[in-house]
Enzyme design. Structure first.
Site, PDB file in Angstrom:
ATOM      1  N   CYS A 136       2.882   3.234   9.976  1.00  0.00           N
ATOM      2  CA  CYS A 136       3.239   4.504   9.339  1.00  0.00           C
ATOM      3  C   CYS A 136       3.932   5.430  10.356  1.00  0.00           C
ATOM      4  O   CYS A 136       3.396   5.678  11.439  1.00  0.00           O
ATOM      5  CB  CYS A 136       1.980   5.181   8.795  1.00  0.00           C
ATOM      6  SG  CYS A 136       2.340   6.763   8.033  1.00  0.00           S
TER       7      CYS A 136
ATOM      8  N   ASN B  39       8.560  -7.419   4.244  1.00  0.00           N
ATOM      9  CA  ASN B  39       8.574  -6.195   3.429  1.00  0.00           C
ATOM     10  C   ASN B  39       9.820  -5.372   3.755  1.00  0.00           C
ATOM     11  O   ASN B  39      10.217  -5.257   4.903  1.00  0.00           O
ATOM     12  CB  ASN B  39       7.299  -5.385   3.723  1.00  0.00           C
ATOM     13  CG  ASN B  39       7.324  -3.988   3.119  1.00  0.00           C
ATOM     14  OD1 ASN B  39       7.247  -2.991   3.824  1.00  0.00           O
ATOM     15  ND2 ASN B  39       7.464  -3.897   1.803  1.00  0.00           N
TER      16      ASN B  39
ATOM     17  N   LYS C   9      -0.444  -4.414   8.929  1.00  0.00           N
ATOM     18  CA  LYS C   9       0.893  -4.102   8.413  1.00  0.00           C
ATOM     19  C   LYS C   9       1.600  -3.252   9.465  1.00  0.00           C
ATOM     20  O   LYS C   9       1.080  -2.227   9.895  1.00  0.00           O
ATOM     21  CB  LYS C   9       0.807  -3.360   7.087  1.00  0.00           C
ATOM     22  CG  LYS C   9       2.176  -3.021   6.512  1.00  0.00           C
ATOM     23  CD  LYS C   9       2.043  -2.541   5.068  1.00  0.00           C
ATOM     24  CE  LYS C   9       3.382  -2.163   4.469  1.00  0.00           C
ATOM     25  NZ  LYS C   9       3.802  -0.796   4.818  1.00  0.00           N
TER      26      LYS C   9
ATOM     27  N   PRO D  29       0.862  -1.198   0.000  1.00  0.00           N
ATOM     28  CA  PRO D  29       0.000   0.000   0.000  1.00  0.00           C
ATOM     29  C   PRO D  29       0.887   1.233   0.000  1.00  0.00           C
ATOM     30  O   PRO D  29       1.832   1.310   0.794  1.00  0.00           O
ATOM     31  CB  PRO D  29      -0.763  -0.115   1.329  1.00  0.00           C
ATOM     32  CG  PRO D  29       0.105  -0.955   2.218  1.00  0.00           C
ATOM     33  CD  PRO D  29       0.920  -1.844   1.321  1.00  0.00           C
ATOM     34  N   MET D  30       0.636   2.165  -0.891  1.00  0.00           N
ATOM     35  CA  MET D  30       1.472   3.365  -0.946  1.00  0.00           C
ATOM     36  C   MET D  30       0.625   4.581  -1.271  1.00  0.00           C
ATOM     37  O   MET D  30       0.020   4.661  -2.351  1.00  0.00           O
ATOM     38  CB  MET D  30       2.577   3.201  -1.990  1.00  0.00           C
ATOM     39  CG  MET D  30       3.576   2.112  -1.628  1.00  0.00           C
ATOM     40  SD  MET D  30       4.776   1.857  -2.924  1.00  0.00           S
ATOM     41  CE  MET D  30       6.161   2.690  -2.230  1.00  0.00           C
TER      42      MET D  30
ATOM     43  N   ASP E  97      12.880  -3.372   0.924  1.00  0.00           N
ATOM     44  CA  ASP E  97      14.036  -3.473   0.022  1.00  0.00           C
ATOM     45  C   ASP E  97      14.009  -4.684  -0.905  1.00  0.00           C
ATOM     46  O   ASP E  97      15.066  -5.108  -1.377  1.00  0.00           O
ATOM     47  CB  ASP E  97      15.352  -3.507   0.814  1.00  0.00           C
ATOM     48  CG  ASP E  97      15.598  -2.228   1.590  1.00  0.00           C
ATOM     49  OD1 ASP E  97      14.921  -1.226   1.321  1.00  0.00           O
ATOM     50  OD2 ASP E  97      16.466  -2.245   2.491  1.00  0.00           O
TER      51      ASP E  97
HETATM   52  C1  LIG Z   1       5.471   7.071  -1.268  1.00  0.00           C
HETATM   53  C2  LIG Z   1       5.194   6.014  -0.223  1.00  0.00           C
HETATM   54  C3  LIG Z   1       3.914   5.892   0.298  1.00  0.00           C
HETATM   55  C4  LIG Z   1       3.638   4.914   1.255  1.00  0.00           C
HETATM   56  N1  LIG Z   1       2.357   4.788   1.730  1.00  0.00           N
HETATM   57  C5  LIG Z   1       2.054   3.772   2.582  1.00  0.00           C
HETATM   58  C6  LIG Z   1       0.702   3.542   2.996  1.00  0.00           C
HETATM   59  O1  LIG Z   1      -0.246   4.226   2.597  1.00  0.00           O
HETATM   60  N2  LIG Z   1       0.487   2.500   3.862  1.00  0.00           N
HETATM   61  C7  LIG Z   1       1.500   1.693   4.325  1.00  0.00           C
HETATM   62  O2  LIG Z   1       1.240   0.759   5.096  1.00  0.00           O
HETATM   63  N3  LIG Z   1       2.771   1.891   3.940  1.00  0.00           N
HETATM   64  C8  LIG Z   1       3.068   2.892   3.078  1.00  0.00           C
HETATM   65  N4  LIG Z   1       4.366   3.045   2.637  1.00  0.00           N
HETATM   66  C9  LIG Z   1       5.391   2.052   3.041  1.00  0.00           C
HETATM   67  C10 LIG Z   1       5.452   0.925   1.999  1.00  0.00           C
HETATM   68  O3  LIG Z   1       4.232   0.211   1.946  1.00  0.00           O
HETATM   69  C11 LIG Z   1       6.604  -0.060   2.343  1.00  0.00           C
HETATM   70  O4  LIG Z   1       6.380  -0.568   3.637  1.00  0.00           O
HETATM   71  C12 LIG Z   1       7.971   0.597   2.290  1.00  0.00           C
HETATM   72  O5  LIG Z   1       8.101   1.397   1.118  1.00  0.00           O
HETATM   73  C13 LIG Z   1       9.088  -0.458   2.314  1.00  0.00           C
HETATM   74  O6  LIG Z   1       8.945  -1.364   1.243  1.00  0.00           O
HETATM   75  P1  LIG Z   1       9.826  -1.265  -0.121  1.00  0.00           P
HETATM   76  O7  LIG Z   1      11.278  -1.270   0.296  1.00  0.00           O
HETATM   77  O8  LIG Z   1       9.432  -2.473  -0.914  1.00  0.00           O
HETATM   78  O9  LIG Z   1       9.458   0.029  -0.782  1.00  0.00           O
HETATM   79  C14 LIG Z   1       4.671   4.048   1.714  1.00  0.00           C
HETATM   80  C15 LIG Z   1       5.956   4.189   1.196  1.00  0.00           C
HETATM   81  C16 LIG Z   1       6.228   5.151   0.243  1.00  0.00           C
HETATM   82  C17 LIG Z   1       7.643   5.271  -0.303  1.00  0.00           C
END
Ligand SMILES: Cc1cc2nc3c(=O)[nH]c(=O)nc-3n(C[C@H](O)[C@H](O)[C@H](O)COP(=O)(O)O)c2cc1C
Length: 325
Positions: free
Chosen positions: A110, A213, A149, A16-17, A215
């Protein structure tokens, strides 16, 4: 039996992002190789209640309801919500169930100060009793499977207490972002924590799925990390930037420029169709990610950053002196 139990392991899910995994970006990914589970951006449960029940805002004009739009092609899909109030979680879970989602996920990771000030996100790690109540409220509100999460701890890893508390409420799945709150995203994710998490899970509640989750670069990398830590699946976030093919197994450098520019154009047109509209500037992070690593990338990027509509963006791409094959 929920969709979670039908997934073949290891499975690979969309993170989720906020302002990334909107309906336009998910459509782009769905067409190029769907993840095993789609996820929405996070949505405030309190916000949903206040806009719909107090302010009586029409759903079609409500930006929070916009963030819960999804296409039929995106299943299974989980809606992520947050609140520190069980009754708000209950309200939002019922709504998410009515909208046809396959699951509800609660954000307990978060690190954003504005979210933490409401007692939500990572702040929940400091209040396991409330976290447990929140999970119970979600489970009691509908038949949807509930997932969480979170991170491995607040100031330091505290899986023994924190993960155990979550496991005792029997959510369907727990995603662990393998960093503490304090670490934000400033240090590499530590997948060693997942080995300990799996041990705890196997002892406390073996029925709960564990998703790692942090990297994960691509599916091959995710497969290796899951195999090494023995969790059930991996969640990919930033690996999707500039690479909507990632769930089809493609590495970020494996795509011809022409395909990347076509994907960016398609995303811009999809983005413009979202209602109520989102600020076009939100696309900038995608422009950065798609337009990189070739001669002339910096110039083209600078031009595309000026675009204020999909047509302008497409025109700038067509005019650019970059290799077309
Ligand atoms: C731009 C951005 C927005 C994000 N928004 C959320 C979100 O809405 N909810 C959430 O649980 N995590 C959010 N995250 C965290 C990501 O879901 C994830 O946990 C984090 O980027 C690490 O994973 P990765 O290394 O695969 O990117 C966000 C991260 C980024 C960079």
């Amino acid at each position: 039996m929920s969709f979670w139990n039908k997934l073949k392991k290891p499975f690979f899910v969309m993170a989720p992002m906020a302002d990334v995994t909107d309906v336009a970006f998910r459509a782009l990914v769905a067409k190029r190789g769907a993840p095993d589970v789609f996820w929405t951006e996070f949505v405030s449960a309190d916000g949903l209640y206040h806009t719909r029940e107090i302010a009586k805002m029409k759903d079609a004009e409500n930006p929070l309801m916009r963030d819960l739009q999804f296409d039929k092609s995106e299943h299974p899909i989980v809606a992520q919500i947050f609140s520190s109030k069980p009754e708000m979680i209950s309200y939002a879970t019922k709504l998410v169930a009515e909208l046809g989602f396959d699951g509800v996920d609660i954000n307990m990771g978060c690190p954003d100060r504005a979210i933490e000030r409401q007692g939500c996100g990572s702040a929940m790690i400091k209040n396991p009793e409330l976290a447990r109540e929140i999970i119970r409220a979600a489970k009691g509100a509908s038949d949807l499977p509930v997932s969480v999460k979170t991170r491995v701890g607040y100031n330091k890893e505290s899986l023994d207490e924190w993960l155990t508390a979550l496991l005792e409420e029997s959510p369907a799945a727990i995603t662990l972002h393998l960093r503490t709150r304090k670490e934000m995203s400033l240090v590499p994710a530590d997948w060693e924590h997942m080995k300990k998490a799996v041990e705890i899970r196997n002892r406390v509640n073996p029925g709960v799925l564990l998703i790692g989750n942090g990297d994960v670069r691509d599916i091959e990398d995710g497969r290796a990390k899951v195999a090494e830590s023995r969790c059930d699946g991996a969640m990919l976030g930033r690996a999707m930037f500039g690479n909507p093919w990632v769930f089809a197994g493609r590495k970020s450098e494996g795509t011809p420029l022409v395909d990347k520019l076509a994907a960016l154009t398609e995303l811009a047109y999809g983005f413009e169709k979202i209602t109520p509209p989102k600020n076009f500037a939100i696309l900038k992070k995608h422009i950065k990610a798609f337009v990189t690593g070739f001669d002339g990338a910096a110039d083209l990027r600078a031009k595309l950053m000026q675009a204020e509509s999909a047509v302008e963006l497409e025109r700038a791409i067509l005019d650019a002196p970059v290799p077309r094959v």
